[in-house]
Design a protein around this motif. Structure first.
Motif, short mmCIF file in Angstrom:
data_model
loop_
_atom_site.label_atom_id
_atom_site.label_comp_id
_atom_site.label_asym_id
_atom_site.label_seq_id
_atom_site.Cartn_x
_atom_site.Cartn_y
_atom_site.Cartn_z
N GLN A 1 0.66 -1.34 -0.30
CA GLN A 1 -0.10 0.06 0.07
C GLN A 1 0.96 1.47 0.02
O GLN A 1 0.64 2.43 -0.69
CB GLN A 1 -1.36 -0.23 1.14
N GLY A 2 1.42 0.93 0.68
CA GLY A 2 2.65 2.62 0.69
C GLY A 2 3.66 3.06 -0.42
O GLY A 2 3.53 3.66 -1.04
N ILE A 3 3.51 1.51 -1.39
CA ILE A 3 4.35 1.82 -2.33
C ILE A 3 3.62 2.47 -3.06
O ILE A 3 4.08 3.41 -4.29
CB ILE A 3 5.45 0.59 -3.04
N ARG A 4 2.66 2.10 -3.33
CA ARG A 4 1.44 2.95 -4.59
C ARG A 4 0.69 4.04 -4.51
O ARG A 4 0.63 5.13 -5.27
CB ARG A 4 -0.18 2.04 -4.23
N LEU A 5 0.74 4.50 -2.58
CA LEU A 5 0.77 6.01 -2.33
C LEU A 5 1.84 6.80 -3.18
O LEU A 5 1.78 7.62 -3.57
CB LEU A 5 0.81 5.85 -1.22
#
Length: 510
Positions: free
Chosen positions: A490-494
């Motif tokens: 999720q962090g990488i997507r954000l």
């Protein structure tokens, strides 16, 4: 006669899987845990369907076994009937079925190469793949060429040795300028000498059965500007050696790091102490006959034998503290390895690790990982995003950046936890922020008490957009992220949504 691998066969090598290609665990049915699987393998039940026979398997035969109820998979030349394991596989049945009836080695390496499959699937062993017709002489496949240098490699290391009355010096010529003490790992056990040097994406091995006895301790020196490594051994007797010794497996070989096996040595537990209500700080001592320094951002594997089965787990070593004065006296860094480990009461590995007594031993592998110090060059802004024990890779990264990067303007850590009691090394982080004005830490809690005045919630674009502010419009940025797989993904997507490039992001996953 088929050569069946023993349960003490070492786990294969690994690189931690990248978050973008990692697998997500699936919920397992009741009674389908790892411990339940181990019990099943010890029950005496015929898990192969061959009543104890081992067979040679042709490619044609392998292809026939491609259904959920009859699923054979080949890994590194060994064929397993994985049908009984389907419901116990943390990655789910679909993942296993991707390799049904075929050679699943590459798929296995992409997802969880570090898993000790020889031990886990020993009772599912069907046999070996049938050997193909011999290749004409002079055209051996590269995999069968041992003791040689990889021809496609742009590097060509070599070694030599010389002696005095009391010393033997082994010299490794890497011909590279980015070699340091982290690059070489030396182990001496009985008469066996082993020196592995990491040169870019390759591993160069000197592996010798010494002709004479040497003392336990030795020294390692690196001449960085020419890439020369000197390993000085002390003779037990002042006699002249006619030769260094006999070559052992893979001696004088250069192979890609991803293709090499892991080597373990037994390390002694020196101390363990509570850090939070469920996290402990372990100190392990390397053998005197080992030189090993884990590079920044890399991990090792700890191996324990549990109910007769080897279990292997990756852990990232940390510094002894964030501020050196917190430990008095500070133990020499080159002989001790430190770990911050969360103990899961219902788990299999960590309770066993926690039960170790001072003086007990645990096997520790060579380092693995793809983080490169060059990512720090001319770095101005360092942002760290960590959840729970995903904080561990950040310790050495933070220490190194603050102490060795002159261009660094600021370093910020956003640390996600459930409650205040879960925050690892909170006081050290707050003292470091007070001591070094370039550093700042923000704690984010998902289940705070009513007294909590800090940030709350989970990783989100709102939290990140406020946190990730460059010191200038064009400042060089590095963002490191580590935590449970959903957090990291999720962090990488954000981060991509916030227009940070792939080169500005490094994920640690385990």
């Amino acid at each position: 006669m088929l050569n069946v691998p023993s349960q003490s066969f070492p786990a294969p090598s690994s690189q931690q899987r990248a978050a973008s290609g990692g697998r997500s665990k699936v919920p397992l049915k009741q009674g389908r845990s790892l411990m339940d699987w181990i019990r099943l393998t010890k029950s005496g039940k015929d898990l192969t369907g061959l009543k104890g026979r081992l067979i040679e398997v042709t490619e044609e035969e392998l292809k026939k076994h491609n259904t959920k109820d009859d699923c054979w998979i080949c890994i590194r030349g060994l064929v397993y009937n994985v049908s009984p394991y389907m419901e116990y596989h943390p990655g789910g049945e679909d993942e296993l079925m991707r390799a049904a009836g075929s050679d699943g080695t590459d798929l296995f390496d992409q997802v969880h190469r570090w898993v000790n499959y020889e031990s886990m699937l020993r009772e599912c062993l069907v046999g070996r793949m049938a050997v193909k017709p011999a290749v004409p002489k002079g055209m051996l496949p590269k995999s069968q060429v041992t003791g040689t240098l990889a021809k496609e490699s742009p590097i060509s290391p070599s070694y030599d040795w010389f002696q005095t009355d009391s010393l033997v010096t082994i010299v490794i010529y890497t011909k590279q300028k980015d070699i340091n003490l982290d690059s070489v790992i030396v182990d001496h056990q009985c008469d066996t000498f082993r020196a592995e040097t990491i040169i870019k994406d390759y591993s160069y091995l000197v592996h010798i059965g010494l002709s004479h006895e040497i003392q336990e301790d030795f020294s390692v020196r690196v001449v960085e500007n020419v890439g020369k490594i000197e390993i000085v051994l002390k003779k037990k007797e002042s006699t002249s050696w006619e030769c260094l010794g006999r070559p052992l497996e893979n001696h004088n070989s250069l192979i890609l790091k991803k293709d090499k096996g892991l080597y373990y040595r037994k390390c002694q537990l020196i101390s363990k102490e509570n850090v939070t209500h469920d996290t402990k700080f372990f100190c392990l001592m390397l053998p005197r006959s080992t030189h090993l320094q884990v590079p920044i951002g890399q991990h090792v594997y700890l191996k324990l034998t549990i109910t007769g089965t080897e279990i292997v787990k990756p852990y990232t070593p940390v510094s002894d503290s964030l501020l050196s004065e917190f430990k008095d006296p500070v133990l020499p860094n080159n002989k001790y390895i430190y770990f911050l480990t969360k103990i899961y009461p219902a788990g299999l590995f960590t309770p066993q690790l926690d039960r170790l007594q001072i003086g007990d031993f645990v096997s520790v592998s060579n380092p693995e990982g793809n983080f490169k110090i060059s990512q720090f060059q001319e770095l101005e802004d360092l942002f760290l995003l960590a959840a729970g024990t995903g904080f561990t890779p950040m310790v050495k990264v933070l220490n190194y950046a603050l102490n060795n990067i002159p261009s660094l303007r600021k370093a910020k850590l956003m640390f996600f936890n459930k409650t205040e009691d879960d925050i690892i090394w909170r006081s050290q982080l707050e003292k470091l922020a007070y001591k070094d004005k370039r550093f700042d830490v923000e704690f984010v809690l998902s289940a705070p008490t009513s007294e909590w005045n800090g940030k709350t919630g989970y990783i989100s674009s709102g939290l990140l957009s406020e946190f990730l502010k460059r010191s200038s419009d064009k400042s060089k940025v590095l963002i490191c992220i580590c935590g449970p797989m959903p957090f990291t993904e999720q962090g990488i997507r954000l981060l991509h949504d916030l227009n940070f490039s792939k080169d500005e992001i490094h994920s640690f996953t385990g």
